[in-house]
Design a protein around this motif. Sequence first.
Motif, PDB file in Angstrom:
ATOM      1  N   UNK A  99     -23.022   2.152  -3.976  1.00  0.00           N
ATOM      2  CA  UNK A  99     -21.775   2.142  -3.212  1.00  0.00           C
ATOM      3  C   UNK A  99     -22.036   1.600  -1.820  1.00  0.00           C
ATOM      4  N   UNK A 100     -21.280   0.611  -1.379  1.00  0.00           N
ATOM      5  CA  UNK A 100     -21.488  -0.002  -0.083  1.00  0.00           C
ATOM      6  C   UNK A 100     -20.756   0.702   1.025  1.00  0.00           C
ATOM      7  N   UNK A 101     -19.701   1.471   0.682  1.00  0.00           N
ATOM      8  CA  UNK A 101     -18.920   2.163   1.696  1.00  0.00           C
ATOM      9  C   UNK A 101     -17.851   1.301   2.332  1.00  0.00           C
ATOM     10  N   UNK A 102     -17.713   0.073   1.902  1.00  0.00           N
ATOM     11  CA  UNK A 102     -16.723  -0.803   2.505  1.00  0.00           C
ATOM     12  C   UNK A 102     -15.324  -0.551   1.985  1.00  0.00           C
ATOM     13  N   UNK A 103     -15.207   0.123   0.841  1.00  0.00           N
ATOM     14  CA  UNK A 103     -13.897   0.408   0.304  1.00  0.00           C
ATOM     15  C   UNK A 103     -13.350  -0.775  -0.468  1.00  0.00           C
ATOM     16  N   UNK A 104     -12.294  -0.575  -1.216  1.00  0.00           N
ATOM     17  CA  UNK A 104     -11.721  -1.631  -2.041  1.00  0.00           C
ATOM     18  C   UNK A 104     -11.036  -2.685  -1.194  1.00  0.00           C
ATOM     19  N   UNK A 105     -11.089  -3.927  -1.640  1.00  0.00           N
ATOM     20  CA  UNK A 105     -10.415  -5.025  -0.971  1.00  0.00           C
ATOM     21  C   UNK A 105      -8.992  -5.137  -1.498  1.00  0.00           C
ATOM     22  N   UNK A 106      -8.147  -5.903  -0.732  1.00  0.00           N
ATOM     23  CA  UNK A 106      -6.743  -6.013  -1.104  1.00  0.00           C
ATOM     24  C   UNK A 106      -6.541  -6.572  -2.491  1.00  0.00           C
ATOM     25  N   UNK A 107      -7.356  -7.598  -2.868  1.00  0.00           N
ATOM     26  CA  UNK A 107      -7.207  -8.179  -4.198  1.00  0.00           C
ATOM     27  C   UNK A 107      -7.498  -7.188  -5.301  1.00  0.00           C
ATOM     28  N   UNK A 108      -8.519  -6.340  -5.105  1.00  0.00           N
ATOM     29  CA  UNK A 108      -8.846  -5.328  -6.106  1.00  0.00           C
ATOM     30  C   UNK A 108      -7.755  -4.280  -6.203  1.00  0.00           C
ATOM     31  N   UNK A 109      -7.188  -3.886  -5.058  1.00  0.00           N
ATOM     32  CA  UNK A 109      -6.097  -2.903  -5.056  1.00  0.00           C
ATOM     33  C   UNK A 109      -4.909  -3.441  -5.835  1.00  0.00           C
ATOM     34  N   UNK A 110      -4.560  -4.705  -5.612  1.00  0.00           N
ATOM     35  CA  UNK A 110      -3.415  -5.286  -6.322  1.00  0.00           C
ATOM     36  C   UNK A 110      -3.707  -5.422  -7.807  1.00  0.00           C
ATOM     37  N   UNK A 111      -4.928  -5.822  -8.158  1.00  0.00           N
ATOM     38  CA  UNK A 111      -5.290  -5.946  -9.563  1.00  0.00           C
ATOM     39  C   UNK A 111      -5.203  -4.592 -10.265  1.00  0.00           C
ATOM     40  N   UNK A 112      -5.707  -3.538  -9.610  1.00  0.00           N
ATOM     41  CA  UNK A 112      -5.624  -2.201 -10.198  1.00  0.00           C
ATOM     42  C   UNK A 112      -4.170  -1.737 -10.302  1.00  0.00           C
ATOM     43  N   UNK A 113      -3.344  -2.097  -9.322  1.00  0.00           N
ATOM     44  CA  UNK A 113      -1.934  -1.706  -9.370  1.00  0.00           C
ATOM     45  C   UNK A 113      -1.229  -2.358 -10.557  1.00  0.00           C
ATOM     46  N   UNK A 114      -1.535  -3.617 -10.829  1.00  0.00           N
ATOM     47  CA  UNK A 114      -0.940  -4.277 -11.993  1.00  0.00           C
ATOM     48  C   UNK A 114      -1.453  -3.660 -13.291  1.00  0.00           C
ATOM     49  N   UNK A 115      -2.720  -3.274 -13.310  1.00  0.00           N
ATOM     50  CA  UNK A 115      -3.254  -2.600 -14.502  1.00  0.00           C
ATOM     51  C   UNK A 115      -2.544  -1.276 -14.724  1.00  0.00           C
ATOM     52  N   UNK A 116      -2.275  -0.534 -13.636  1.00  0.00           N
ATOM     53  CA  UNK A 116      -1.557   0.731 -13.768  1.00  0.00           C
ATOM     54  C   UNK A 116      -0.159   0.522 -14.320  1.00  0.00           C
ATOM     55  N   UNK A 117       0.520  -0.537 -13.874  1.00  0.00           N
ATOM     56  CA  UNK A 117       1.856  -0.837 -14.402  1.00  0.00           C
ATOM     57  C   UNK A 117       1.803  -1.101 -15.897  1.00  0.00           C
ATOM     58  N   UNK A 118       0.804  -1.860 -16.343  1.00  0.00           N
ATOM     59  CA  UNK A 118       0.687  -2.170 -17.769  1.00  0.00           C
ATOM     60  C   UNK A 118       0.355  -0.927 -18.581  1.00  0.00           C
ATOM     61  N   UNK A 119      -0.560  -0.092 -18.080  1.00  0.00           N
ATOM     62  CA  UNK A 119      -0.930   1.127 -18.801  1.00  0.00           C
ATOM     63  C   UNK A 119       0.260   2.077 -18.898  1.00  0.00           C
ATOM     64  N   UNK A 120       0.995   2.228 -17.804  1.00  0.00           N
ATOM     65  CA  UNK A 120       2.161   3.112 -17.798  1.00  0.00           C
ATOM     66  C   UNK A 120       3.221   2.624 -18.777  1.00  0.00           C
ATOM     67  N   UNK A 121       3.490   1.310 -18.783  1.00  0.00           N
ATOM     68  CA  UNK A 121       4.494   0.774 -19.699  1.00  0.00           C
ATOM     69  C   UNK A 121       4.053   0.894 -21.154  1.00  0.00           C
ATOM     70  N   UNK A 122       2.741   0.879 -21.396  1.00  0.00           N
ATOM     71  CA  UNK A 122       2.247   0.986 -22.772  1.00  0.00           C
ATOM     72  C   UNK A 122       2.335   2.409 -23.305  1.00  0.00           C
ATOM     73  N   UNK A 123       2.203   3.417 -22.444  1.00  0.00           N
ATOM     74  CA  UNK A 123       2.208   4.814 -22.910  1.00  0.00           C
ATOM     75  C   UNK A 123       2.910   5.714 -21.893  1.00  0.00           C
ATOM     76  N   UNK A 124       4.219   5.526 -21.665  1.00  0.00           N
ATOM     77  CA  UNK A 124       4.923   6.317 -20.648  1.00  0.00           C
ATOM     78  C   UNK A 124       5.042   7.791 -21.001  1.00  0.00           C
ATOM     79  N   UNK A 125       5.120   8.110 -22.294  1.00  0.00           N
ATOM     80  CA  UNK A 125       5.292   9.508 -22.687  1.00  0.00           C
ATOM     81  C   UNK A 125       4.086  10.351 -22.317  1.00  0.00           C
ATOM     82  N   UNK A 126       2.889   9.779 -22.327  1.00  0.00           N
ATOM     83  CA  UNK A 126       1.680  10.527 -22.011  1.00  0.00           C
ATOM     84  C   UNK A 126       1.306  10.446 -20.538  1.00  0.00           C
ATOM     85  N   UNK A 127       1.506   9.286 -19.928  1.00  0.00           N
ATOM     86  CA  UNK A 127       1.097   9.087 -18.538  1.00  0.00           C
ATOM     87  C   UNK A 127       2.161   9.535 -17.548  1.00  0.00           C
ATOM     88  N   UNK A 128       3.376   9.733 -17.981  1.00  0.00           N
ATOM     89  CA  UNK A 128       4.480  10.329 -17.226  1.00  0.00           C
ATOM     90  C   UNK A 128       5.031   9.444 -16.126  1.00  0.00           C
TER      91      UNK A 128
END
Length: 589
Positions: free
Chosen positions: A1-30
């Motif tokens: 771990x470098x301690x620099x924290x996530x960069x903006x591009x990684x944050x946006x990529x993870x946010x889009x992944x969360x949208x896809x995961x939520x849309x795929x299984x909304x009943x479980x992920x709420x």
Amino acid sequence: MTGEGPQGGQVWSDALSAAALFAADPASLKGVVLRASAGPVRERWLDHLRSYLPGGQSLRRLPASIADDRLFGGLDLAASLKAGRPVVARGLLAEADGGFLLLAMAERVEADLAGRLAAALDQGAIELERDGFRLSERARFGLVALDEGADASEAAPAALAERLAFHLDLSQLGLRDLEGKGPDATTVAAARALLSGSEREPFRGEEEAAEAFCAGAVALGVDSLRAPYFALRAARAAAALEGLKEIGEAEIGLAARLVLAPRATRLPSAPPEEEEQAPPEEAEQTEQNEETKARDEEQPFDELVVEAALASLPPDLLAALASSLGGKRKGPAGRSGSKRQAEQRGRPIGARPGEPGGGKRLDLLATLRAAAPWQGLRKRETLGAEPDLPVQVRREDFRIARRKARSRNTTIMVVDASGSSALQRLAEVKGAAELLLAESYVRRDQVALIAFRGEAAELLLPPTRSLARARRELASLPGGGATPLAAALLAAVQLGESLKQRAETPLIVLMTDGRGNIALDGTADRKRAQEDAVTMARTLQASRLRSVLIDSGARKERRAEELAQAMGARYLHLPFADAGSISRQVAAL
């Protein structure tokens, strides 16, 4: 771990992944808590989510001020009057079954609405029994809670946020950070079909992943049992997006970043020191064995979970956690609670057009007066088409009773009864409380008394105008011991918030020399006690409670002045004040 924290591009990529995961299984992920101000970044994420929704579904808006009848369903008064029989209208939660809801300004949602939504998310159904009918309907929906809070003190209610899998913070992103592309809609639809067809069929590696998520949650200080469950469901959805029924390292790492990292409250403890290096003569003998073992042995999943979560933590996590101690509001803002209570009590001041529900009461006489001039015309229009009702009342005739409630004042006296203050101040405080009580009979106001000494603060006198009861409690007020100043401020904030919710106006009068020496957790640590007291003072100021600090020291105490500034309170130094002068100072505010 470098301690620099996530960069903006990684944050946006993870946010889009969360949208896809939520849309795929909304009943479980709420759902998702999305922290971002209104603007192109938030709208871009919502557009991605909308593109993933099945069957052209949309995000139905859920107003933060929605009435219970519209939320859960209830008696449709206009339709019932027209049909001559009870007609039950479905609520928004039942209408959204199998769909998605969008809750705007979640940081301003009152505790009662947050609790109702949390119960519906837990049960996946609504049960309603009132007005002579019983309603039971399925309500499984996904929720997107938009958090527009300006700082850590403004956040979505914890009871609601805990039940939503993903907590995304896009507040620091700009348009140039929105370069990544998420999965396409076809991939999400295929993952949804795969998950729906294998609901009861475990994925390969699921048991090991569950154990790893539980261990990772413990290491990161995540005390909610829902978090490991959400992480496991997110890992399943991530595998389904790849068309697989096996959870691997990539899926575990993604789920750890999206679910566990935002809930982390501490950094994991350092690993134990490594054993002493093998002697040089043994190193050559064991080198081949170590290489073979490294090839055959993969990284433990629990270490992978922690490592993935740490990689996405912001660099100032510990500072943010320290500054948020006690900072979040424990209840809703008093203004909206006071408004709702005022609609139900007070003297009538007329009527206005509107529909009953949500605390609003129908003014029957005004409603009939509004409907009376139209009876002849309505009977001719509906001749033979509707039941022959003596009076035809329509929705536009409804009138709501308007009331004006007098806001009752309550003075909360918070008394330092510790050893440093009791001897020189207790008698004056008792006299001041009795004088305030006597004046409250004229103004129909109340007085409450909180005393703090030893290790805790105690509510000795709940809000009252009873002189006899007050005198009994004041006479038995003991003195001496340590000074739990932070606990006293916490008790005052909680009582003040509860009074605001009852449409009352509290005034906090704190009498102390400001020298606290008991921390909020009850430990005797002078430095932590001062820090906790300042933190709770800022919480009091954020709650917008009027307050006065009376410095009871023989000389002005710097710590008392600093505490008054943190409270946003008026500072008074009354070293030789008697009960009468204290009472006059408080009454003048």
